[in-house]
Design an enzyme around this catalytic site. Structure first.
Site, PDB file in Angstrom:
ATOM      1  N   HIS A 468       0.851  -1.172  -0.116  1.00  0.00           N
ATOM      2  CA  HIS A 468       0.095  -0.068  -0.067  1.00  0.00           C
ATOM      3  C   HIS A 468       0.847   1.277  -0.067  1.00  0.00           C
ATOM      4  O   HIS A 468       0.603   2.301  -0.815  1.00  0.00           O
ATOM      5  CB  HIS A 468      -0.828  -0.017   1.341  1.00  0.00           C
ATOM      6  CG  HIS A 468      -1.841   1.178   1.358  1.00  0.00           C
ATOM      7  ND1 HIS A 468      -3.166   1.035   0.993  1.00  0.00           N
ATOM      8  CD2 HIS A 468      -1.665   2.478   1.758  1.00  0.00           C
ATOM      9  CE1 HIS A 468      -3.536   2.332   1.250  1.00  0.00           C
ATOM     10  NE2 HIS A 468      -2.843   3.187   1.880  1.00  0.00           N
ATOM     11  N   GLU A 469       1.850   1.089   1.043  1.00  0.00           N
ATOM     12  CA  GLU A 469       2.814   2.311   0.911  1.00  0.00           C
ATOM     13  C   GLU A 469       3.565   2.723  -0.143  1.00  0.00           C
ATOM     14  O   GLU A 469       3.734   3.764  -0.627  1.00  0.00           O
ATOM     15  CB  GLU A 469       3.429   2.511   2.051  1.00  0.00           C
ATOM     16  CG  GLU A 469       2.447   2.385   3.468  1.00  0.00           C
ATOM     17  CD  GLU A 469       1.605   3.473   3.763  1.00  0.00           C
ATOM     18  OE1 GLU A 469       1.903   4.587   2.914  1.00  0.00           O
ATOM     19  OE2 GLU A 469       0.495   3.240   4.073  1.00  0.00           O
ATOM     20  N   HIS A 472       1.766   4.304  -2.921  1.00  0.00           N
ATOM     21  CA  HIS A 472       1.655   5.808  -2.588  1.00  0.00           C
ATOM     22  C   HIS A 472       3.024   6.286  -3.424  1.00  0.00           C
ATOM     23  O   HIS A 472       3.045   7.559  -4.061  1.00  0.00           O
ATOM     24  CB  HIS A 472       1.577   6.371  -1.337  1.00  0.00           C
ATOM     25  CG  HIS A 472       0.328   6.363  -0.551  1.00  0.00           C
ATOM     26  ND1 HIS A 472      -0.749   6.870  -1.320  1.00  0.00           N
ATOM     27  CD2 HIS A 472      -0.286   5.606   0.515  1.00  0.00           C
ATOM     28  CE1 HIS A 472      -1.755   6.647  -0.511  1.00  0.00           C
ATOM     29  NE2 HIS A 472      -1.670   6.212   0.345  1.00  0.00           N
ATOM     30  N   HIS A 475       3.198   6.651  -6.884  1.00  0.00           N
ATOM     31  CA  HIS A 475       2.524   7.814  -7.447  1.00  0.00           C
ATOM     32  C   HIS A 475       3.279   9.173  -7.208  1.00  0.00           C
ATOM     33  O   HIS A 475       3.446   9.777  -8.306  1.00  0.00           O
ATOM     34  CB  HIS A 475       1.292   8.009  -6.548  1.00  0.00           C
ATOM     35  CG  HIS A 475       0.234   8.627  -7.311  1.00  0.00           C
ATOM     36  ND1 HIS A 475      -1.053   9.088  -6.715  1.00  0.00           N
ATOM     37  CD2 HIS A 475      -0.095   9.251  -8.578  1.00  0.00           C
ATOM     38  CE1 HIS A 475      -1.766   9.657  -7.277  1.00  0.00           C
ATOM     39  NE2 HIS A 475      -1.197   9.726  -8.637  1.00  0.00           N
TER      40      HIS A 475
END
Length: 679
Positions: A468-469, A472, A475
């Protein structure tokens, strides 16, 4: 001035030179410099990108590059000295930000840029930068009267102070309580790997036996496995009363008054700007249009999920009774019997899976997933300076070209706040001379540290957190936008910013992905087929209950900020009475440590997790159709989502990738929740 924080043009921070005493003079110097430069800029009546936006971006980057290492150190290596200096400069930064946002001359200059015929030929990113900035001026109170501007500024200062105090209280309360046990019998049922980490925790405190703390990596496995019900009750009580007026540390780090003041400040700020509620103010920069729309969205998901959640809890209660457990489950029983039920149904447990997910192997596999999808190479750079021995540093390349870098800090330790997050260390920024500052990210988690000869062994849930991190981070790092205000995650609507992060989680549930990230820490064997099948079969175990838990938090947050009710507990109790399926206690003070809402950026925005999960599940359905590692689909996701950042509206990016608007169908399917048959 010989100050490492003022070397803002450096590619990376000089970590070992940064001391707490550098913080105040560096920030004061940069703020004074920025004020002087902006005043000189405005005297020239700028009206174009080159005369206004580019110089302002240069000043902003100087300040950001000094502040980002301070913010990270405050979060991961918190000391009394660092906290004191951080608290000293935070009001200065808030004051500066408020003054900029309310500077009518500066607003007029941005308006001249928008009105300039040259604006029509600006690229998409530049046009969005200008329009977003004009919107943000209005939201900062640029049109207010002088007296209202002063009140607005005072409220922002107070809010910054309050939210920092909230976070500090949660950190202190989390680390201010622990349970020492002298013998292993007290921890019957707890797996050996967890026992080793608890013994290591005792050793690090110069104590004997075992120490259980309120850090997630310690608290959660004990709650799942400890047979001693009274021990679980004691731990639960300490955990859910952190920073409150209840529990073993009642009143010591109490956030009760702070929360009321935060709410009051937000409502006053919204009112000054002409909004009916803070929720309306919050949604002014998001994809969702109104609080009613958000609540309807949450209610829609609840209607689909509640029957399944109730059935799951009834199943759990029946299982507990059949296992000679209590006739009525208490909150401290739920994780314990849930884990036993998971093992009973699927013959697999999170702890049992840990040996197949040593952190080094998971990290290498995660990089392989990203390399396959987005044609990148991630290489560790051991020569780069890091801020703590636990931290590793990596660089990202494509075809030999250096694209970005990141610091990876995944294990818990004293002085490090809980949770997991991505933060920017450097933004992608094109300087006026044409040179390019490449993006650098901080990726932070709180997993069980390595102990003796054992590497850090992750649960599958922790693996998904890491992915998940990293989503980020991708992105932020893979953007190809040179206009900093809309590069990477900058300028992305808050309820869409979780799209890439939740998207990456999907690969932790695919056989092809699991084959890359699982490797037994002793034998290097991949996850056996039977365990893989059990893990996949257990994917949607209690997914209805998990969905309702998140909807409870999101509905509480939105109602709290959309209405005028001042009794926070009453709002939460009202939500729970409608949609909660889990048992609760009168002393539960979950909200007192709800940092996302009371100290983070998720106020009237916690729904964003579910909103973005709809987007991510729907986006991943494209890969399910084309192939999990289909290169063409990966390239489209890179081009339309990751590289575009905030340079266009989030919905436009989603439609550009999927070819249609989003639907909740994929999320419900991924969660094992069936839609009503009449729909």
């Amino acid at each position: 001035m010989n100050n490492p924080l003022l070397d803002t043009g450096s590619v990376l921070p000089a970590w070992h030179e940064i001391q707490p005493e550098h913080i105040v003079p560096a920030i004061e110097h940069l703020l004074t410099h920025s004020r002087v430069q902006i005043a000189a800029l405005l005297e020239k009546q700028p009206d174009s990108w080159d005369s206004l936006v580019q110089p302002l971006a240069e000043l902003s980057e100087q300040l950001d590059n000094a502040w980002s290492p301070i913010g990270q150190l405050h979060a991961v290596m918190n000391t009394p000295e660092l906290r004191e200096k951080y608290d000293q400069v935070l009001p200065l930064l808030t004051e500066f930000s408020t003054q900029l946002g309310q500077n009518s001359d500066l607003y007029a200059a941005w308006q001249r840029v928008a009105d300039n015929p040259e604006f029509a030929v600006y690229n998409e990113a530049r046009q969005k930068t200008v329009m977003d900035s004009l919107r943000d001026f209005r939201l900062a109170g640029v049109a207010l009267s002088d007296s209202d501007k002063q009140q607005f500024a005072a409220l922002r200062q107070e809010l910054a102070k309050l939210t920092t105090s909230f976070s500090n209280n949660v950190l202190d309360a989390t680390q201010g309580w622990y349970k020492q046990l002298s013998n292993a019998e007290s921890l019957a049922g707890v797996p050996d790997s967890v026992m080793e980490s608890l013994a290591q925790a005792a050793f690090s405190r110069e104590l004997t036996g075992y120490v259980i703390s309120l850090d997630q990596s310690s608290y959660v496995p004990v709650m799942q496995y400890a047979d001693d019900r009274s021990l679980r009750e004691e731990l639960y009580t300490a955990f859910v009363t952190r920073a409150s007026d209840q529990g073993p540390c009642a009143g010591q780090w109490d956030n009760s008054a702070i929360m009321q003041d935060v709410l009051s400040c937000r409502r006053k700020l919204a009112s000054l700007l002409g909004f009916e509620s803070y929720a309306e103010r919050s949604l002014a920069t998001k994809m969702a249009d109104t609080p009613e729309q958000v609540l309807e969205f949450l209610q829609q998901l609840a209607q689909h999920s509640l029957p399944m959640a109730k059935a799951e809890f009834a199943d759990l209660q029946n299982f507990a009774v059949q296992s000679s457990g209590p006739d009525s489950l208490s909150p401290w029983d739920v994780p314990y019997y849930s884990e036993k039920l998971r093992v009973s149904k699927f013959d697999v447990s999170q702890q049992e899976l840990r040996p197949w997910f040593p952190a080094p192997s998971v990290i290498d596999g995660m990089f392989t997933v990203a390399a396959t999808l987005f044609d990148i190479e991630v290489i560790q750079d051991t020569s780069a300076e890091v801020y703590h021995p636990d931290v590793t540093f990596y660089r990202i390349f494509r075809g030999g070209e250096h694209l970005a870098s990141f610091y990876l800090d995944i294990t818990s330790r004293e002085g490090k706040r809980g949770g997991a997050w991505m933060a920017d260390c450097r933004n992608r920024h094109r300087h006026a001379d044409g040179s390019l500052q490449l993006p650098v990210a901080f990726l932070t988690c709180n997993f069980t540290p390595a102990a003796d000869d054992l590497p850090s062994l992750l649960t599958h849930g922790e693996v998904t957190t890491l992915f998940h991190e990293f989503g980020h981070g991708l992105h932020h790092m893979l953007t190809q936008v040179d206009e900093t205000a809309v590069a990477g995650i900058n300028g992305v609507a808050w309820d869409a910013v979780e799209l890439p992060s939740q998207f990456m989680e999907n690969f932790c549930w695919q056989p092809e992905g699991l084959a890359l990230i699982s490797s037994h820490f002793q034998t290097a064997e991949p996850l056996p087929t039977d365990m893989l099948n059990k893990l996949l079969a257990a994917k949607n175990f209690q997914s209805g209950m998990q969905m309702m838990r998140q909807l409870e938090f999101a509905t509480f947050d939105m109602r709290l900020h959309a209405g005028s009710e001042t009794d926070i507990q009453q709002v939460l109790d009202g939500v729970r009475s409608e949609i909660s399926v889990l048992p609760n206690t009168a002393f539960n003070r979950f909200q007192h440590s709800f940092g996302h809402v009371f100290a983070g950026g998720y106020a009237a925005g916690y729904y964003s997790y579910k909103w973005a999960e709809v987007l991510s599940a729907d986006a991943f359905s494209q890969f399910e159709e084309a192939g999990i590692f289909d290169p063409d689909t990966g390239r489209r996701f890179l081009l339309e989502i990751l590289q575009r950042g905030g340079a266009r509206e989030a919905m436009e990016s989603f439609v550009a990738f999927c070819g249609r608007p989003p639907s909740v169908d994929a999320l419900l399917r991924h969660s094992g929740i069936e839609k009503d048959s009449h729909e």
